[in-house]
Design a protein around this motif. Sequence first.
Motif, PDB file in Angstrom:
ATOM      1  N   GLN A 281       0.815  -1.216   0.000  1.00 43.92           N
ATOM      2  CA  GLN A 281       0.000   0.000   0.000  1.00 43.92           C
ATOM      3  C   GLN A 281       0.848   1.265   0.000  1.00 43.92           C
ATOM      4  O   GLN A 281       0.323   2.361   0.185  1.00 43.92           O
ATOM      5  CB  GLN A 281      -0.925  -0.006   1.232  1.00 43.92           C
ATOM      6  N   GLY A 282       2.165   1.116  -0.201  1.00 46.56           N
ATOM      7  CA  GLY A 282       3.027   2.282  -0.261  1.00 46.56           C
ATOM      8  C   GLY A 282       3.712   2.599   1.047  1.00 46.56           C
ATOM      9  O   GLY A 282       3.894   3.777   1.392  1.00 46.56           O
ATOM     10  N   PHE A 283       4.143   1.576   1.779  1.00 44.36           N
ATOM     11  CA  PHE A 283       4.814   1.769   3.062  1.00 44.36           C
ATOM     12  C   PHE A 283       6.166   1.074   3.041  1.00 44.36           C
ATOM     13  O   PHE A 283       6.307  -0.023   2.486  1.00 44.36           O
ATOM     14  CB  PHE A 283       3.979   1.199   4.206  1.00 44.36           C
ATOM     15  N   GLN A 284       7.163   1.700   3.674  1.00 43.74           N
ATOM     16  CA  GLN A 284       8.483   1.091   3.786  1.00 43.74           C
ATOM     17  C   GLN A 284       9.043   1.292   5.186  1.00 43.74           C
ATOM     18  O   GLN A 284       9.070   2.408   5.707  1.00 43.74           O
ATOM     19  CB  GLN A 284       9.462   1.682   2.771  1.00 43.74           C
ATOM     20  N   MET A 285       9.487   0.210   5.769  1.00 40.90           N
ATOM     21  CA  MET A 285      10.124   0.206   7.084  1.00 40.90           C
ATOM     22  C   MET A 285      11.640   0.150   6.915  1.00 40.90           C
ATOM     23  O   MET A 285      12.153  -0.579   6.067  1.00 40.90           O
ATOM     24  CB  MET A 285       9.629  -1.024   7.850  1.00 40.90           C
ATOM     25  N   ILE A 286      12.376   0.928   7.728  1.00 46.73           N
ATOM     26  CA  ILE A 286      13.839   0.908   7.710  1.00 46.73           C
ATOM     27  C   ILE A 286      14.340   0.863   9.152  1.00 46.73           C
ATOM     28  O   ILE A 286      13.876   1.627  10.004  1.00 46.73           O
ATOM     29  CB  ILE A 286      14.437   2.148   7.012  1.00 46.73           C
ATOM     30  N   GLY A 287      15.293  -0.016   9.416  1.00 48.98           N
ATOM     31  CA  GLY A 287      15.948  -0.034  10.713  1.00 48.98           C
ATOM     32  C   GLY A 287      17.282   0.678  10.639  1.00 48.98           C
ATOM     33  O   GLY A 287      18.090   0.408   9.742  1.00 48.98           O
ATOM     34  N   LEU A 288      17.517   1.607  11.563  1.00 42.28           N
ATOM     35  CA  LEU A 288      18.785   2.320  11.637  1.00 42.28           C
ATOM     36  C   LEU A 288      19.484   1.872  12.917  1.00 42.28           C
ATOM     37  O   LEU A 288      19.116   2.291  14.018  1.00 42.28           O
ATOM     38  CB  LEU A 288      18.565   3.834  11.638  1.00 42.28           C
TER      39      LEU A 288
END
Length: 368
Positions: A281-288
């Motif tokens: 649905q247009g979502f992105q998760m990123i771990g820093l």
Amino acid sequence: MPKYFQVAAGMCSICLLLACSKQPSSESSVADAKPTVQSRSDDNIVPQPLDEVAKPAASEMDYGDWLRLPEGIDSRYSDVYPTLVQLSLAGDASGQVNLAVVSQQLALILARSGEEEAAYKFIAQSGRALRGGLPEGAKQLPPTTIQSIFFNEAGALSRAGQVKEARLALADAVEYGFTNLSALANDEDLVAVRKSEGFSEQLATWQQSILETFRAEAKHDLAAGESFPFELTGTDITGSEISLTNLQGKVVIVDIWGTWCPPCRAEIPSFIKLQDKFSEQGFQMIGLNIEQQSSPEANLAGVVDYVKEMKINYPCILGERTTLAQVPSFNVYPTTLFFDKTGKVRLKAVGLHDYYYLEAVVTELLAE
């Protein structure tokens, strides 16, 4: 260790905050906390150092129907406990509230020592003591502590077969703002409660109310959130290039965390679930990741192993502390940054959050 003792480990007041400090503190324990008691002065509850409170002599000690301490408890607790019992026997609301908090701590210590039955008894006592000190004692504790104590009490009562009392304790937890739907639906100590007649209907009512609370909280926080410039470009642990600029058009979360941080680890399943549910649905998760190993190679190896172990389904980037300088007043792990489709920071959320709150924020941003 029973699941609900993990909730106790994140309590506030004289206990541990459910967030890591800027420096790693994974070796800290509840046993490191310094108990204090509270006294009343001119109808106001004020702190009073423990050494200024008269302690009953051992020969004169009357525990009434409060629990006696097991042998070998740290003196920081064994010294304060008799005083709190005496205050509670006298009906002192402040003493009862402090007895509730210390009993919760003692339960965690006993559970870690393998004395599970004794731990459950102190958990039940904690709820009873807190209830005796309310409503006046509510001034002394943050709502999250009250919620946790009542939820923990419900688990102990359910486990002991006191289902009716356990349900009343859960109702008290929800009344004071308990919102952990996953725990209500899955905690292993609440099996008897979930099987009781009419509970599924009660749970459905609570779920609706809690979800509405999260939606309202998400809308409020997004409206009140302050934006700030934040850039992130780098190579993730698999060698793929990641850039926030290239992700414009999507809603993005950047989770600033470390594998050394217990609350950070506790939040990972929520982020995995978000990525799985909303990626199309247009979502992105990123771990820093901000790691604490002895070398960059060790940092990378630790994150790679943890990603594999947890089956993390989104990219993780090893970050530098210079990256954190972009975040105003950064001092807590985890810290979660929410970006809207234009790439603008819309919200900074500090500490561990419930999945349904995170989902509500993402849903609101996707709908814009």
